[in-house]
Design an enzyme around this catalytic site. Structure first.
Site, PDB file in Angstrom:
ATOM      1  N   ASP A 130      -4.024  -0.709  -2.014  1.00 29.39           N
ATOM      2  CA  ASP A 130      -5.381  -0.717  -2.573  1.00 29.39           C
ATOM      3  C   ASP A 130      -5.401  -0.845  -4.086  1.00 29.39           C
ATOM      4  O   ASP A 130      -6.470  -1.031  -4.673  1.00 29.39           O
ATOM      5  CB  ASP A 130      -6.129   0.543  -2.139  1.00 29.39           C
ATOM      6  N   ASP A 191      -7.080  -5.490   5.671  1.00 24.39           N
ATOM      7  CA  ASP A 191      -7.675  -5.266   4.349  1.00 24.39           C
ATOM      8  C   ASP A 191      -6.769  -5.776   3.232  1.00 24.39           C
ATOM      9  O   ASP A 191      -7.223  -6.162   2.160  1.00 24.39           O
ATOM     10  CB  ASP A 191      -7.935  -3.772   4.115  1.00 24.39           C
TER      11      ASP A 191
HETATM   12  N1  GLY Z   1      -9.929  -0.739   3.142  1.00 23.09           N
HETATM   13  C1  GLY Z   1     -10.453   0.331   3.879  1.00 23.09           C
HETATM   14  C2  GLY Z   1     -11.709  -0.002   4.588  1.00 23.09           C
HETATM   15  O1  GLY Z   1     -12.124  -1.131   4.670  1.00 23.09           O
HETATM   16  O2  GLY Z   1     -12.320   0.927   5.082  1.00 23.09           O
END
Ligand code: GLY
Length: 402
Positions: A130, A191
């Protein structure tokens, strides 16, 4: 023979011309609607900043707005001083977009203040994938708008830090180092496609070429192992850390391993559109269209706002719609296909009206977002990432609505 070529050439150009006219032929009504929505975003941003100032009049930049619950009217904050909340870049990103639209220098100042609080992340061991979300939303938007050389250096360092998650045996970045034992191997989540932009951008802006190679390998490996034959995605792919062999797929935030988590597919649509945008490799454009079709065909009704998982019909997830709307505007620009823009407009009209608009009730932009349903987290909330992609989509729309 020549006549056939000329006819084909004229036909292709005619179609392109029609597409371009459609892309730019939005009405005065749409223009007023867009202006009203950008003003609405600016009002909500000012409300949020005032809320953060509180009685002291001073903002604590180590705390950033994350969510507002269904029965709440003020932001819940999370710490930006530790890297374990993946959403800490979205509020600075919202400020950058609001500054871009309003040219308000107070908002610029606060965008800088919130962004610069995150610079430390570039130089410490990576927490997880992230880091890309965090730096793209904050520093990359800041660099795009200010060309601040210091921001560029932070981004280049952050890309190198993110790249330490790359496993050459697997060919992808490890998404969650903390969950290797839990999943039984090198885990990559859908993601993670979003974070490849930091690597691609860095490779184009003075960073190592190998960052681009990693992004391409990650996108190709994900394409091979992370999708079903109908182009719907799994949330998680697990690989053997040492041999790189694909082991299995499962979900983390979806309803079941076999179902389609809406935001996961949204990340895929945005991610492969972005991959094509940077690389111009036709396979990414082809794939972006396929995963988009898989999503659009499954939408439940005319509002084009999905349920949080396509197997469910309880809670909607407005955030998936915000992400997809933004991606489809770019996909429309890249393909010249007006229907993507048309779909994005429908999504944005839904998100800008009842029941999705927060209005006076809360200082966020949109509501009815699902964070992590299986974990019981943030169900029916306003969440900063929905707002980020909403204002990004509106900002992208400005090029098409005069
Ligand atoms: N990247 C975490 C979500 O989309 O909840």
């Amino acid at each position: 023979m020549t006549a056939i070529y000329i006819t084909r050439y004229m036909r292709q150009n005619f179609l392109l011309a029609v597409a371009l006219v459609l892309l730019t032929a939005c009405t005065d009504t749409e223009s007023a609607w867009l202006r009203e929505n950008l003003t609405y975003c600016d009002v909500q941003v000012h409300r949020t900043l005032n809320e953060l100032r509180g009685d002291s009049g001073r903002i604590d930049y180590s705390m950033t707005p994350r969510n507002i619950g269904p029965d709440e009217s003020a932001w819940n904050l999370v710490s930006a001083a530790t890297p374990d909340d993946w959403t800490i870049g979205f509020f600075p990103g919202i400020l950058w977009y609001d500054y871009e639209n309003s040219q308000d220098t107070m908002v610029l100042r606060e965008a800088r203040n919130f962004t610069e609080r995150l610079g430390y992340l570039a130089h410490r061991p990576v927490f997880d994938h992230d880091l890309g979300f965090i730096m793209i939303c904050s520093y990359l938007n800041g660099y795009r708008l200010t060309k601040d050389e210091g921001y560029k250096q932070v981004l280049l360092a952050a890309a190198d830090t993110l790249a330490t998650l790359y496993n050459p045996q697997v060919g992808t970045l490890l998404s969650w180092p903390r969950n290797v034992q839990m999943f039984g191997g090198h885990n990559t989540i859908m993601d993670n496609m979003m974070n490849l932009e930091l690597l691609l951008w860095a490779a184009e802006n003075g960073g190592s070429e190998r960052l681009r190679d990693m992004a391409v390998s990650h996108a190709d490996t994900t394409m091979a192992y992370h999708f079903r034959p109908d182009f719907t995605s799994y949330h998680v792919a697990v690989y053997d850390t040492l041999s790189g062999r694909h082991l299995y797929n499962c979900t983390h935030q979806g309803a079941a391993d076999s179902t389609l988590w809406a935001r996961g597919q949204a990340w895929a649509i945005y991610g492969y559109t972005m991959m094509y945008d940077y690389t111009r490799e036709p396979r990414y454009l082809d794939f972006a269209k396929k995963v988009t079709e898989a999503y659009l065909q499954r939408l439940p009704d005319d509002s084009l706002i999905p349920f949080w998982d396509f197997s469910r019909n309880d809670e909607r997830d407005a955030s998936a719609a915000c992400v997809v709307a933004s991606a489809l505007i770019r996909l429309s620009e890249l393909t010249g296909e007006a229907r993507y823009l048309d779909r994005a407009m429908t999504m944005l009209h839904s998100l800008s009206a009842e029941p999705y608009r927060c209005g006076d009730a809360k200082p966020a932009f949109v509501q009815h977002v699902v964070g992590n349903y299986p974990a019981g987290g943030e169900i029916d909330y306003s969440i900063n990432y929905a707002d980020y992609y909403y204002i990004e989509a509106l900002t992208r729309l400005k090029a098409h609505v005069k």
